[in-house]
Enzyme design. Structure first.
Site, PDB file in Angstrom:
ATOM      1  N   GLU A  37       4.196  -7.618   1.790  1.00 51.87           N
ATOM      2  CA  GLU A  37       4.202  -5.943   1.946  1.00 51.87           C
ATOM      3  C   GLU A  37       5.596  -6.233   0.764  1.00 51.87           C
ATOM      4  O   GLU A  37       5.791  -5.696   0.356  1.00 51.87           O
ATOM      5  CB  GLU A  37       4.994  -5.731   2.956  1.00 51.87           C
ATOM      6  N   SER A  53      11.338  -1.865   8.451  1.00 51.74           N
ATOM      7  CA  SER A  53      11.072  -0.476   8.899  1.00 51.74           C
ATOM      8  C   SER A  53      11.712   0.806   8.591  1.00 51.74           C
ATOM      9  O   SER A  53      11.330   0.553   7.606  1.00 51.74           O
ATOM     10  CB  SER A  53      10.073  -0.464  10.664  1.00 51.74           C
ATOM     11  N   HIS A 108       3.678  -6.866   8.903  1.00 52.26           N
ATOM     12  CA  HIS A 108       4.931  -6.127   9.004  1.00 52.26           C
ATOM     13  C   HIS A 108       5.331  -6.980   9.765  1.00 52.26           C
ATOM     14  O   HIS A 108       7.005  -7.399   9.962  1.00 52.26           O
ATOM     15  CB  HIS A 108       4.637  -4.750   9.670  1.00 52.26           C
TER      16      HIS A 108
END
Length: 679
Positions: free
Chosen positions: A615, A533, A643
């Protein structure tokens, strides 16, 4: 929470004096792979992946990870252990009697993990991959607890006895129960269920027959259809614990759940005096300050600098003083407990530690907290605040200390912006002074147990057992000017301008690496960097703006000039407001500082990308450009992930691939794409 009586406290202290632990050998969760008891052994990725956890990484405000019975003599909580072989979790609900030496009691076991959902677009919720906080609630007698349990694909409310292994399901909705609470008299359960809007579902079904119009509903990164963040409705119900009857409620009931979140920083004495922490200004992310009503009914505010950043608060048993948890010291690296008498200016510090304290709750003259230490996974402790002594209440991983672990040194320094930074250097197991070691940088939180960085993907102590030094860094953050901190958009725009924030984080890492090289601990030619991230953004920025690193590993990558195409119209518009260029400006000079696509030939090191299937599309273009530029990237896609990767088999695979990757690129050992394990 009820305060434990003085007689009970006497027994409690005797119990602590006998060093109560989890007695985990008698719990059903298996410690296989944790290591023999006859000496220290090397910690492997497989063993680390099987640690037993209490609660999520960060507790949810107003939803404690452990709760006390009405008389304060027992606590209940859920523990979980990932099993990579079955790719599932072993779950148990545990009750600990604080007033006796009895072993912890398992009152329920089994079920499926429940993942936390956060607010998405259009007021809907989306999965994060983070385990939800399963917070037991007690009935008025303390004989039963209520909790959420997922079984056969549905989450419902269950009841368990607090005295024996006995549990039952008490709701049977067709949809998941996603939250519940007990009324103040503990006679009624208020619970909620989220279901898809039927009209919207029918509309989508009809639209599917003629083709979807591409619009703000689409987020191509996540889905091929416009239902990634489909609107939903929340229903409320009341269940009488006496009669067992359940009736629907109107939407105004939502105020009860909102009040619970707000009450996380509100404490009330038996006589009704209140203390609370509220935002001190209109800044987004601003700190909070302490206020209280004194014995005369007057509002008193604590203006001392230590009365900010409050994470928990409660009254002392006599109702005259407020105690609270805050952070202090260099870059707020320490956790402290203060005591304040309303009407007096300066509070008194009564406890301070570099350990991470979470979910602290009053208990007699002390406090119960979930505690993490750099080499000690989360466990529950009682802090005797009068004698400044911690005692273990429950340790789910007592055998973890049998492993050979690298020593940890807390480091403090400033980056090129003058910001205070802290981090932890984990020495290689068997460290020899005068020898230089390869270094792996792990981002971007370094509080508590040093496990795997944000997202738990880089097995820190396993690297230490493999001859690496590891730098775990706490990212520094600016104090954003008031005029730029009014909204999240203005806040992020200020941080993005000139890549101010990204340069600050990279500088913090480079200064620390240079310090370790100068101390003769680290080899300048053997430094790797990792991140998920926000940490992934730093790795991407470093690949084009730093000469310190020889290899990188990311998850949740990448920023690129064509990201509008997979973010979709709605998310893209938000990023444009922050300052990211629109797709029509893909040639903008902005991208020279961060785009791997436009600058693939300038990338300084090979990058391993380990992406969730939700993602991975965001990394494909960057991976392709790097491969075409001959930069030796690797991309792995993990199905059914979000995530944060939540599946135990995937966590172990991510661990092993990171170990293999840096073994090859920093030590020239093995094959960078080998899937061999160290089990």
């Amino acid at each position: 929470m009820s305060i434990i009586s003085k007689p009970a406290m006497a027994v409690l202290l005797v119990f602590f004096a006998q060093t109560a632990t989890a007695e985990s050998a008698d719990l059903l969760l298996s410690h296989s792979g944790i290591g023999p008891a006859d000496g220290r052994v090397a910690l492997t990725a497989a063993a680390l992946s099987r640690l037993i956890d209490i609660g999520p990484i960060s507790p949810t405000a107003g939803v404690p990870m452990f709760t006390a019975s009405p008389d304060g003599k027992k606590i209940a909580f859920q523990i979980r252990q990932g099993d990579p072989e079955s790719n599932s979790y072993n779950l148990q609900m545990v009750v600990v009697d604080l007033t006796s030496t009895q072993k912890p009691l398992i009152v329920d076991e089994g079920g499926e993990i429940i993942l936390l959902k956060t607010g998405g677009l259009n007021g809907t919720a989306s999965n994060t991959g983070v385990p939800a906080t399963i917070s037991p609630q007690w009935d008025s007698s303390g004989s039963s607890i209520y909790f959420l349990k997922r079984s056969n694909g549905r989450s419902q409310i269950w009841r368990a006895s607090s005295n024996r292994r006995e549990s039952e399901q008490i709701t049977s909705l067709p949809d998941d129960v996603d939250d519940f609470l007990l009324t103040d008299d503990r006679q009624t359960l208020i619970y909620t269920s989220v279901h898809q809007d039927l009209a919207h579902t029918q509309q989508l079904a009809g639209e599917a027959k003629i083709g979807y119009r591409y619009d703000a509903r689409f987020v191509p990164l996540y889905s091929n259809v416009p239902e990634s963040f489909a609107p939903s409705k929340r229903r409320f119900y009341a269940l009488s614990l006496k009669s067992g009857n359940s009736v629907p409620l109107d939407s105004s009931t939502s105020e009860l759940f909102e009040a619970r979140t707000k009450s996380a920083l509100l404490a009330t004495t038996r006589s009704g005096w209140k203390a609370w922490a509220t935002a001190s200004d209109g800044r987004v992310g601003g700190s909070n300050t302490l206020s209280a009503v004194d014995e005369r009914g007057q509002i008193r505010r604590c203006t001392h600098p230590t009365c900010t950043g409050i994470e928990a608060l409660w009254w002392t048993a006599d109702g005259k003083r407020v105690r609270y948890v805050t952070r202090e010291g260099w870059a707020n690296s320490a956790t402290a407990i203060y005591e304040w008498s309303p009407g007096r200016q300066s509070p008194n510090r009564i406890y301070s530690t570099n350990d991470l304290l979470l979910d602290c709750q009053p208990s007699g003259s002390g406090v119960l907290c979930a505690r993490e230490q750099s080499i000690h996974p989360r466990h529950i402790v009682y802090l005797d605040l009068e004698h400044d002594t911690p005692s273990t209440v429950f340790d789910p991983n007592p055998s973890f200390q049998q492993f050979a672990l690298g020593q940890v040194e807390r480091l403090r320094w400033r980056n090129s912006f003058g910001l205070e930074v802290f981090g932890d250097l984990v020495y290689p197991v068997g460290y020899q002074r005068g020898r230089r070691y390869p270094l792996v940088v792990v981002q971007y939180v370094s509080r508590g147990f040093l496990r795997g960085g944000v997202g738990d993907e880089v097995p820190i102590q396993v690297f230490a057992n493999r001859g690496f030094a590891v730098l775990s860094i706490q990212r520094p953050d600016f104090r954003i000017p008031d005029d730029a901190a009014k909204t999240r958009i203005t806040r992020e725009r200020w941080r993005l301008r000139g890549f101010r924030d990204r340069r600050s984080v990279l500088s913090a890492i480079e200064v620390a690496v240079r310090m370790l090289v100068n101390r003769g601990i680290v080899s300048r030619q053997q430094v790797g960097i990792t991140g998920l991230s926000d940490g992934s953004s730093t790795v991407q920025f470093a690949a084009l703006n730093s000469n310190y690193f020889k290899a990188g590993s990311v998850s949740g990558c990448c920023w690129d000039p064509f990201q509008d195409a997979f973010f979709g119209p709605s998310i893209s518009d938000t990023y444009h407001q922050i300052g990211w260029p629109a797709l029509v400006d893909y040639r903008s000079a902005f991208w020279r500082r961060i785009s791997l696509i436009g600058n693939a030939h300038r990338v300084k090191f090979p990058i391993l990308m380990q992406q969730a299937d939700a993602e991975f599309r965001g990394a494909v273009a960057s991976y392709t450009a790097l491969r075409q530029a001959g930069k030796s990237p690797e991309l792995y896609v993990y199905p059914g992930e979000y995530h944060i990767k939540w599946q135990p088999a995937h966590r172990l695979a991510v661990y092993v691939r990171n170990l293999t990757w840096f073994d090859y690129w920093l030590r020239n050992i093995g094959n960078p794409v080998s899937d061999s394990s160290d089990n």
